[in-house]
Design a protein around this motif. Structure first.
Motif, PDB file in Angstrom:
ATOM      1  N   PRO A   1       0.809  -1.236   0.000  1.00  0.00           N
ATOM      2  CA  PRO A   1       0.000   0.000   0.000  1.00  0.00           C
ATOM      3  C   PRO A   1       0.834   1.273   0.000  1.00  0.00           C
ATOM      4  O   PRO A   1       0.598   2.158  -0.839  1.00  0.00           O
ATOM      5  CB  PRO A   1      -0.845  -0.139   1.275  1.00  0.00           C
ATOM      6  CG  PRO A   1      -0.945  -1.614   1.492  1.00  0.00           C
ATOM      7  CD  PRO A   1       0.394  -2.154   1.080  1.00  0.00           C
ATOM      8  N   PRO A   2       1.830   1.424   0.906  1.00  0.00           N
ATOM      9  CA  PRO A   2       2.630   2.659   0.833  1.00  0.00           C
ATOM     10  C   PRO A   2       3.459   2.758  -0.441  1.00  0.00           C
ATOM     11  O   PRO A   2       3.732   3.869  -0.912  1.00  0.00           O
ATOM     12  CB  PRO A   2       3.530   2.585   2.081  1.00  0.00           C
ATOM     13  CG  PRO A   2       3.526   1.157   2.488  1.00  0.00           C
ATOM     14  CD  PRO A   2       2.189   0.629   2.095  1.00  0.00           C
ATOM     15  N   LEU A   3       3.853   1.627  -1.018  1.00  0.00           N
ATOM     16  CA  LEU A   3       4.572   1.677  -2.295  1.00  0.00           C
ATOM     17  C   LEU A   3       3.669   2.211  -3.399  1.00  0.00           C
ATOM     18  O   LEU A   3       4.114   2.984  -4.261  1.00  0.00           O
ATOM     19  CB  LEU A   3       5.084   0.283  -2.671  1.00  0.00           C
ATOM     20  CG  LEU A   3       6.390  -0.181  -2.036  1.00  0.00           C
ATOM     21  CD1 LEU A   3       6.780  -1.559  -2.567  1.00  0.00           C
ATOM     22  CD2 LEU A   3       7.515   0.812  -2.285  1.00  0.00           C
ATOM     23  N   ALA A   4       2.410   1.799  -3.391  1.00  0.00           N
ATOM     24  CA  ALA A   4       1.462   2.310  -4.390  1.00  0.00           C
ATOM     25  C   ALA A   4       1.276   3.813  -4.225  1.00  0.00           C
ATOM     26  O   ALA A   4       1.193   4.553  -5.217  1.00  0.00           O
ATOM     27  CB  ALA A   4       0.123   1.589  -4.259  1.00  0.00           C
ATOM     28  N   ASN A   5       1.220   4.271  -2.982  1.00  0.00           N
ATOM     29  CA  ASN A   5       1.107   5.715  -2.743  1.00  0.00           C
ATOM     30  C   ASN A   5       2.346   6.455  -3.230  1.00  0.00           C
ATOM     31  O   ASN A   5       2.249   7.570  -3.758  1.00  0.00           O
ATOM     32  CB  ASN A   5       0.884   5.979  -1.247  1.00  0.00           C
ATOM     33  CG  ASN A   5      -0.499   5.570  -0.789  1.00  0.00           C
ATOM     34  OD1 ASN A   5      -1.460   5.640  -1.549  1.00  0.00           O
ATOM     35  ND2 ASN A   5      -0.614   5.131   0.450  1.00  0.00           N
ATOM     36  N   GLN A   6       3.516   5.853  -3.052  1.00  0.00           N
ATOM     37  CA  GLN A   6       4.736   6.468  -3.554  1.00  0.00           C
ATOM     38  C   GLN A   6       4.739   6.523  -5.084  1.00  0.00           C
ATOM     39  O   GLN A   6       5.248   7.482  -5.676  1.00  0.00           O
ATOM     40  CB  GLN A   6       5.963   5.703  -3.052  1.00  0.00           C
ATOM     41  CG  GLN A   6       6.323   5.974  -1.616  1.00  0.00           C
ATOM     42  CD  GLN A   6       6.617   7.443  -1.354  1.00  0.00           C
ATOM     43  OE1 GLN A   6       7.255   8.127  -2.162  1.00  0.00           O
ATOM     44  NE2 GLN A   6       6.137   7.952  -0.240  1.00  0.00           N
TER      45      GLN A   6
ATOM     46  N   PRO B   1      -6.310   4.828 -10.114  1.00  0.00           N
ATOM     47  CA  PRO B   1      -6.317   3.364  -9.936  1.00  0.00           C
ATOM     48  C   PRO B   1      -5.289   2.885  -8.908  1.00  0.00           C
ATOM     49  O   PRO B   1      -5.566   1.959  -8.136  1.00  0.00           O
ATOM     50  CB  PRO B   1      -5.989   2.834 -11.338  1.00  0.00           C
ATOM     51  CG  PRO B   1      -6.430   3.916 -12.262  1.00  0.00           C
ATOM     52  CD  PRO B   1      -6.129   5.194 -11.542  1.00  0.00           C
ATOM     53  N   LEU B   2      -4.119   3.515  -8.876  1.00  0.00           N
ATOM     54  CA  LEU B   2      -3.102   3.133  -7.898  1.00  0.00           C
ATOM     55  C   LEU B   2      -3.553   3.492  -6.483  1.00  0.00           C
ATOM     56  O   LEU B   2      -3.331   2.722  -5.539  1.00  0.00           O
ATOM     57  CB  LEU B   2      -1.780   3.830  -8.213  1.00  0.00           C
ATOM     58  CG  LEU B   2      -1.029   3.325  -9.443  1.00  0.00           C
ATOM     59  CD1 LEU B   2       0.152   4.244  -9.754  1.00  0.00           C
ATOM     60  CD2 LEU B   2      -0.547   1.900  -9.226  1.00  0.00           C
ATOM     61  N   ALA B   3      -4.181   4.657  -6.337  1.00  0.00           N
ATOM     62  CA  ALA B   3      -4.662   5.070  -5.023  1.00  0.00           C
ATOM     63  C   ALA B   3      -5.762   4.136  -4.525  1.00  0.00           C
ATOM     64  O   ALA B   3      -5.795   3.763  -3.338  1.00  0.00           O
ATOM     65  CB  ALA B   3      -5.179   6.505  -5.080  1.00  0.00           C
ATOM     66  N   VAL B   4      -6.648   3.732  -5.424  1.00  0.00           N
ATOM     67  CA  VAL B   4      -7.722   2.795  -5.053  1.00  0.00           C
ATOM     68  C   VAL B   4      -7.134   1.440  -4.666  1.00  0.00           C
ATOM     69  O   VAL B   4      -7.545   0.819  -3.678  1.00  0.00           O
ATOM     70  CB  VAL B   4      -8.725   2.631  -6.211  1.00  0.00           C
ATOM     71  CG1 VAL B   4      -9.698   1.500  -5.928  1.00  0.00           C
ATOM     72  CG2 VAL B   4      -9.483   3.934  -6.440  1.00  0.00           C
ATOM     73  N   PHE B   5      -6.150   0.971  -5.444  1.00  0.00           N
ATOM     74  CA  PHE B   5      -5.500  -0.301  -5.126  1.00  0.00           C
ATOM     75  C   PHE B   5      -4.867  -0.249  -3.741  1.00  0.00           C
ATOM     76  O   PHE B   5      -4.999  -1.190  -2.950  1.00  0.00           O
ATOM     77  CB  PHE B   5      -4.429  -0.621  -6.168  1.00  0.00           C
ATOM     78  CG  PHE B   5      -3.490  -1.717  -5.746  1.00  0.00           C
ATOM     79  CD1 PHE B   5      -3.882  -3.045  -5.813  1.00  0.00           C
ATOM     80  CD2 PHE B   5      -2.217  -1.414  -5.253  1.00  0.00           C
ATOM     81  CE1 PHE B   5      -3.026  -4.060  -5.402  1.00  0.00           C
ATOM     82  CE2 PHE B   5      -1.359  -2.414  -4.841  1.00  0.00           C
ATOM     83  CZ  PHE B   5      -1.756  -3.747  -4.919  1.00  0.00           C
ATOM     84  N   ALA B   6      -4.172   0.848  -3.435  1.00  0.00           N
ATOM     85  CA  ALA B   6      -3.515   0.977  -2.134  1.00  0.00           C
ATOM     86  C   ALA B   6      -4.529   0.909  -1.005  1.00  0.00           C
ATOM     87  O   ALA B   6      -4.316   0.218   0.003  1.00  0.00           O
ATOM     88  CB  ALA B   6      -2.739   2.290  -2.066  1.00  0.00           C
ATOM     89  N   LYS B   7      -5.657   1.600  -1.183  1.00  0.00           N
ATOM     90  CA  LYS B   7      -6.680   1.621  -0.142  1.00  0.00           C
ATOM     91  C   LYS B   7      -7.331   0.256   0.021  1.00  0.00           C
ATOM     92  O   LYS B   7      -7.507  -0.238   1.150  1.00  0.00           O
ATOM     93  CB  LYS B   7      -7.746   2.664  -0.483  1.00  0.00           C
ATOM     94  CG  LYS B   7      -8.808   2.817   0.594  1.00  0.00           C
ATOM     95  CD  LYS B   7      -9.777   3.934   0.254  1.00  0.00           C
ATOM     96  CE  LYS B   7     -10.828   4.099   1.346  1.00  0.00           C
ATOM     97  NZ  LYS B   7     -11.780   5.192   1.024  1.00  0.00           N
ATOM     98  N   MET B   8      -7.654  -0.402  -1.090  1.00  0.00           N
ATOM     99  CA  MET B   8      -8.312  -1.702  -1.028  1.00  0.00           C
ATOM    100  C   MET B   8      -7.384  -2.766  -0.449  1.00  0.00           C
ATOM    101  O   MET B   8      -7.800  -3.598   0.360  1.00  0.00           O
ATOM    102  CB  MET B   8      -8.786  -2.119  -2.427  1.00  0.00           C
ATOM    103  CG  MET B   8      -9.911  -1.277  -2.974  1.00  0.00           C
ATOM    104  SD  MET B   8     -10.420  -1.788  -4.641  1.00  0.00           S
ATOM    105  CE  MET B   8     -10.998  -3.448  -4.331  1.00  0.00           C
TER     106      MET B   8
END
Length: 239
Positions: A154-159, A209-216
């Protein structure tokens, strides 16, 4: 008579007639972001390993790297690479500056993410690996890092989201990225509203899409309690 409304329909028509400029910048941004992310991940893993090693020199190096890049603006780094290094005889293309500059910058942030993930694994697993004859590299490769990946996704997706957005700073050195393409079109056509709106939507299509993936995925970790790492059987030591 054409309306002077900054978001008049005719302005959008004019923009889509010149859509090649936006499409080229969009795909250039994707390429720069993808290569910069690969570089940032490589640096981040290295910095994370250095930060958690027992070697004092490596730990100090990792700390200096992280503190340096986390405490200077990315725009300063880009200007330094574009103007400062050029004056010293090292001339790089805008594309190379984008990949290297953004990659090195975000490598510091990803390094902290990796470090946090490694330290989240119970120390007992490292000690158990050492007791079975594993060295540091083998312990990280076979025991720690595979479990760390689940925690840090998740934090990698946010980065990755932040990295994509930060490629927009290349507009200041005419990097031919999406932001530069939008700004160039807006300046030449005076269609500022549609140009920046479309550019924003294109960035949104990459980042959301990356932000949604991180949250999910983060919610999935919480629901399944994956963050609490359970002991695993140790593989045989590979000589």
């Amino acid at each position: 008579m054409r309306s002077s409304n900054p978001f008049a329909f005719w302005r959008f028509e004019a923009l889509f007639e010149n859509s090649e400029q936006f499409i080229g910048g969009f795909f250039r941004t994707i390429l720069i972001a993808a290569l910069a992310l690969v570089l940032a991940l490589a640096i981040g893993v290295m910095i994370g390993l250095f930060s958690t090693s027992k070697n004092r020199f490596l730990k100090v190096f990792a700390r200096i790297y992280v503190e340096f890049f986390q405490n200077i603006p990315l725009v300063i780094l880009i200007f330094f690479m574009y103007n400062g290094l050029a004056m010293a005889g090292l001339v790089m293309s805008e594309f190379t500056i984008g990949v290297v500059g953004v990659g090195f910058y975000h490598g510091a942030y990803i390094g902290e993410v990796v470090r946090a993930g490694i330290t989240a694994i119970p120390k007992g697993q490292t000690e158990a690996a050492y007791s079975q004859g594993f060295d540091y590299i083998q312990t990280m490769r076979y025991i720690i890092l595979p479990q760390t990946v689940k925690i840090i996704l998740p934090p990698l997706a946010n980065q990755a989201v932040n990295l994509i957005k930060n490629t927009s700073v290349l507009a200041i050195i005419a990097g031919a990225d999406l932001m530069y393409s939008a700004d160039s079109y807006a300046s030449s056509s005076l269609n500022y509203g549609p140009a920046y709106l479309v550019a924003g939507l294109l960035y949104f299509s990459l980042c959301y899409p990356l932000a949604v993936f991180a949250k999910m995925y983060e919610e999935k970790l919480k629901n399944k309690d994956i963050v609490t790492v359970t002991p695993i059987s140790l593989p045989e030591v590979i000589e």
